[in-house]
Design a protein around this motif. Structure first.
Motif, PDB file in Angstrom:
ATOM      1  N   GLY A 101       0.818  -1.201   0.000  1.00  0.00           N
ATOM      2  CA  GLY A 101       0.000   0.000   0.000  1.00  0.00           C
ATOM      3  C   GLY A 101       0.852   1.251   0.000  1.00  0.00           C
ATOM      4  N   ALA A 102       0.227   2.368   0.314  1.00  0.00           N
ATOM      5  CA  ALA A 102       0.915   3.657   0.352  1.00  0.00           C
ATOM      6  C   ALA A 102       2.063   3.615   1.355  1.00  0.00           C
ATOM      7  N   GLY A 103       3.206   4.183   0.960  1.00  0.00           N
ATOM      8  CA  GLY A 103       4.352   4.229   1.846  1.00  0.00           C
ATOM      9  C   GLY A 103       5.041   2.898   2.031  1.00  0.00           C
ATOM     10  N   GLY A 104       4.634   1.884   1.250  1.00  0.00           N
ATOM     11  CA  GLY A 104       5.287   0.589   1.343  1.00  0.00           C
ATOM     12  C   GLY A 104       4.769  -0.309   2.440  1.00  0.00           C
ATOM     13  N   ALA A 105       3.685   0.082   3.111  1.00  0.00           N
ATOM     14  CA  ALA A 105       3.106  -0.787   4.137  1.00  0.00           C
ATOM     15  C   ALA A 105       2.508  -2.021   3.483  1.00  0.00           C
TER      16      ALA A 105
ATOM     17  N   VAL B  63      -5.864  -9.847  -2.052  1.00  0.00           N
ATOM     18  CA  VAL B  63      -6.014  -8.399  -2.123  1.00  0.00           C
ATOM     19  C   VAL B  63      -5.221  -7.842  -3.296  1.00  0.00           C
ATOM     20  N   CYS B  64      -5.662  -6.711  -3.811  1.00  0.00           N
ATOM     21  CA  CYS B  64      -4.834  -5.882  -4.683  1.00  0.00           C
ATOM     22  C   CYS B  64      -5.185  -4.431  -4.377  1.00  0.00           C
ATOM     23  N   VAL B  65      -4.230  -3.532  -4.624  1.00  0.00           N
ATOM     24  CA  VAL B  65      -4.377  -2.139  -4.217  1.00  0.00           C
ATOM     25  C   VAL B  65      -4.282  -1.237  -5.433  1.00  0.00           C
ATOM     26  N   ALA B  66      -5.280  -0.358  -5.584  1.00  0.00           N
ATOM     27  CA  ALA B  66      -5.291   0.613  -6.683  1.00  0.00           C
ATOM     28  C   ALA B  66      -4.404   1.809  -6.343  1.00  0.00           C
ATOM     29  N   LYS B  67      -4.080   2.602  -7.372  1.00  0.00           N
ATOM     30  CA  LYS B  67      -3.256   3.796  -7.148  1.00  0.00           C
ATOM     31  C   LYS B  67      -3.930   4.760  -6.181  1.00  0.00           C
ATOM     32  N   SER B  68      -5.254   4.747  -6.136  1.00  0.00           N
ATOM     33  CA  SER B  68      -5.996   5.623  -5.232  1.00  0.00           C
ATOM     34  C   SER B  68      -5.883   5.199  -3.773  1.00  0.00           C
ATOM     35  N   GLY B  69      -5.388   3.984  -3.547  1.00  0.00           N
ATOM     36  CA  GLY B  69      -5.347   3.421  -2.208  1.00  0.00           C
ATOM     37  C   GLY B  69      -6.505   2.496  -1.917  1.00  0.00           C
ATOM     38  N   ALA B  70      -7.475   2.406  -2.820  1.00  0.00           N
ATOM     39  CA  ALA B  70      -8.590   1.480  -2.642  1.00  0.00           C
ATOM     40  C   ALA B  70      -8.072   0.043  -2.691  1.00  0.00           C
TER      41      ALA B  70
ATOM     42  N   ASP C 203      -3.824  -0.010 -16.468  1.00  0.00           N
ATOM     43  CA  ASP C 203      -4.595   1.233 -16.538  1.00  0.00           C
ATOM     44  C   ASP C 203      -5.744   1.271 -15.539  1.00  0.00           C
ATOM     45  N   GLU C 204      -5.887   0.193 -14.753  1.00  0.00           N
ATOM     46  CA  GLU C 204      -6.907   0.073 -13.706  1.00  0.00           C
ATOM     47  C   GLU C 204      -8.333   0.203 -14.246  1.00  0.00           C
ATOM     48  N   ARG C 205      -8.500  -0.136 -15.506  1.00  0.00           N
ATOM     49  CA  ARG C 205      -9.838  -0.167 -16.085  1.00  0.00           C
ATOM     50  C   ARG C 205     -10.460  -1.562 -16.031  1.00  0.00           C
ATOM     51  N   THR C 206      -9.634  -2.550 -15.651  1.00  0.00           N
ATOM     52  CA  THR C 206     -10.107  -3.929 -15.582  1.00  0.00           C
ATOM     53  C   THR C 206      -9.686  -4.552 -14.264  1.00  0.00           C
ATOM     54  N   LEU C 207     -10.617  -5.215 -13.611  1.00  0.00           N
ATOM     55  CA  LEU C 207     -10.345  -5.991 -12.404  1.00  0.00           C
ATOM     56  C   LEU C 207     -10.526  -7.461 -12.757  1.00  0.00           C
TER      57      LEU C 207
ATOM     58  N   ASP D 280     -14.872   5.662 -11.128  1.00  0.00           N
ATOM     59  CA  ASP D 280     -14.984   5.615  -9.676  1.00  0.00           C
ATOM     60  C   ASP D 280     -14.435   4.326  -9.087  1.00  0.00           C
ATOM     61  N   GLY D 281     -13.883   3.451  -9.952  1.00  0.00           N
ATOM     62  CA  GLY D 281     -13.332   2.194  -9.466  1.00  0.00           C
ATOM     63  C   GLY D 281     -14.355   1.118  -9.220  1.00  0.00           C
ATOM     64  N   MET D 282     -15.597   1.357  -9.604  1.00  0.00           N
ATOM     65  CA  MET D 282     -16.673   0.396  -9.395  1.00  0.00           C
ATOM     66  C   MET D 282     -16.950  -0.350 -10.693  1.00  0.00           C
ATOM     67  N   PRO D 283     -17.321  -1.642 -10.607  1.00  0.00           N
ATOM     68  CA  PRO D 283     -17.543  -2.442 -11.813  1.00  0.00           C
ATOM     69  C   PRO D 283     -18.814  -2.045 -12.546  1.00  0.00           C
ATOM     70  N   ARG D 284     -18.718  -2.060 -13.874  1.00  0.00           N
ATOM     71  CA  ARG D 284     -19.863  -1.773 -14.723  1.00  0.00           C
ATOM     72  C   ARG D 284     -20.445  -3.058 -15.311  1.00  0.00           C
ATOM     73  N   GLU D 285     -19.569  -4.003 -15.659  1.00  0.00           N
ATOM     74  CA  GLU D 285     -20.006  -5.268 -16.227  1.00  0.00           C
ATOM     75  C   GLU D 285     -18.865  -6.255 -16.087  1.00  0.00           C
TER      76      GLU D 285
END
Length: 334
Positions: A117-121, A160-167, A220-224, A244-249
């Motif tokens: 995550g952020a800061g290498g945690a 788990v996986c972590v997005a650039k936003s920290g989500a 590109d964080e467009r696919t999970l 918004d990082g939420m799935p559409r389909e």
């Protein structure tokens, strides 16, 4: 992450339940090519190198840049290990997950899937504590980020996986519970795919799958991507994500039924995506290497189930947690 003695100081260290041992760096398994494009990723003639063995069930590898170190877990043994070229395998943290005595109702008390995550945690799916946790790698301070959805305890977070936003995207099957789906500890009647926002809000993305397991994001964080460790539906799914990082389909990305029907070891499990978009999905037979448009290029096979994998050393290595072993395959490109 400098002095492991500081990390382990003050922690209750249980006796080892197994004797992890360094391997003689022998080659084992094979790289099976199905498409010439695989040669751009793994050089012809490349061998799989076993780094260590003797684990109860190796899992959750993540490369830690700057420390030249891989962290990986052994959930049944409640242990977090490190590996480096200089020192080999060392116990990094024990107990890694559940800090209390392990009851018979918990099958996997330790950390499972890991991400940075952020800061290498370290962000971990803690099967034993049934939570998503953050661990400071210098002090070993643990922070629970989420352990409930709508007031009910998670089953046993798995990956788990972590997005650039920290989500944080994570899965919550029931593998870590001794009685699985029938465990009396269960408070949720489903196994979910979730998103934990940087503000701490937990959103349920999908509750329709029996065995949601590995998760990964495209560059590109467009696919999970989501792996289903389901013997009736051994697949990898791809969810299209909105801004918004939420799935559409969602759509089926990869079907591994043919390999499972052929008796290949393992099920869809951990999954990683390289910087160029190549997908490394564990499943029956080994790591299935695919293009972003789901063209299967080859399979990296150890002869045993491969639970998870991680790209490390500047994209030049693919680390494999395969049953009782840790292994590595050199990469040309990822």
């Amino acid at each position: 992450m400098t002095d492991r003695r500081n990390v382990l100081a003050g922690l209750a260290v249980a006796p080892l339940l197994y004797a992890a041992r360094a391997a003689a760096k022998e080659s084992f398994g094979t790289v099976r090519r199905l498409d010439p494009e695989l040669d751009r990723i793994v050089a012809p003639g490349t061998s799989i190198r076993r780094l260590a063995s003797g684990f109860r069930w190796a899992e959750g590898p993540v490369w830690v840049p700057g420390e030249n170190c891989l962290l990986f877990t052994d959930p049944p043994a409640n242990t977090l290990h490190s590996w480096s070229e200089a020192k080999g395998v060392e116990v990094f943290l024990r107990p890694s997950g559940l800090q209390a005595p392990v009851p018979e109702s918990i099958r996997e008390p330790g950390l499972n899937g890991l991400a940075l995550g952020a800061g290498g945690a370290l962000i971990g799916a803690d099967s034993g504590s049934r939570a998503i946790v953050r661990i400071d790698l210098k002090s070993a301070k643990r922070t629970t980020l989420a352990d409930r959805f709508e007031g009910k305890r998670f089953n046993s977070p798995n990956d788990v996986c972590v997005a650039k936003s920290g989500a944080v995207y994570f899965t919550d099957p029931s593998y870590g519970l001794a009685e699985g789906d029938d465990s009396p500890l269960r408070e949720l009647a489903f196994c979910g795919l979730y998103r934990l926002s940087p503000t701490g809000k937990v959103d349920l993305l999908d509750r329709s799958h029996r065995r949601p397991n590995g998760v990964a994001l495209s560059p590109d964080e467009r696919t999970l991507y989501l792996s289903l460790s389901d013997e009736t539906r051994p697949e990898v799914l791809a969810y299209a994500l909105g801004p918004d990082g939420m799935p559409r389909e969602s759509r089926r990305f990869l079907d591994m039924k043919a390999q499972l029907d052929a008796g290949k070891p393992g099920l869809p499990d951990g999954i990683k995506v390289g910087a160029s978009g190549y997908v490394f999905a564990t499943g029956p037979g080994g790591v299935h290497v695919c293009t972003a448009d789901a063209r299967l290029l080859g399979v990296i096979e150890t002869g045993k189930a491969i639970a998870n994998c991680s790209i490390g050393q500047g994209g030049k290595s693919l680390f494999l947690t395969s049953s009782d072993s840790l292994a590595v395959v050199p990469l040309l490109h990822s």
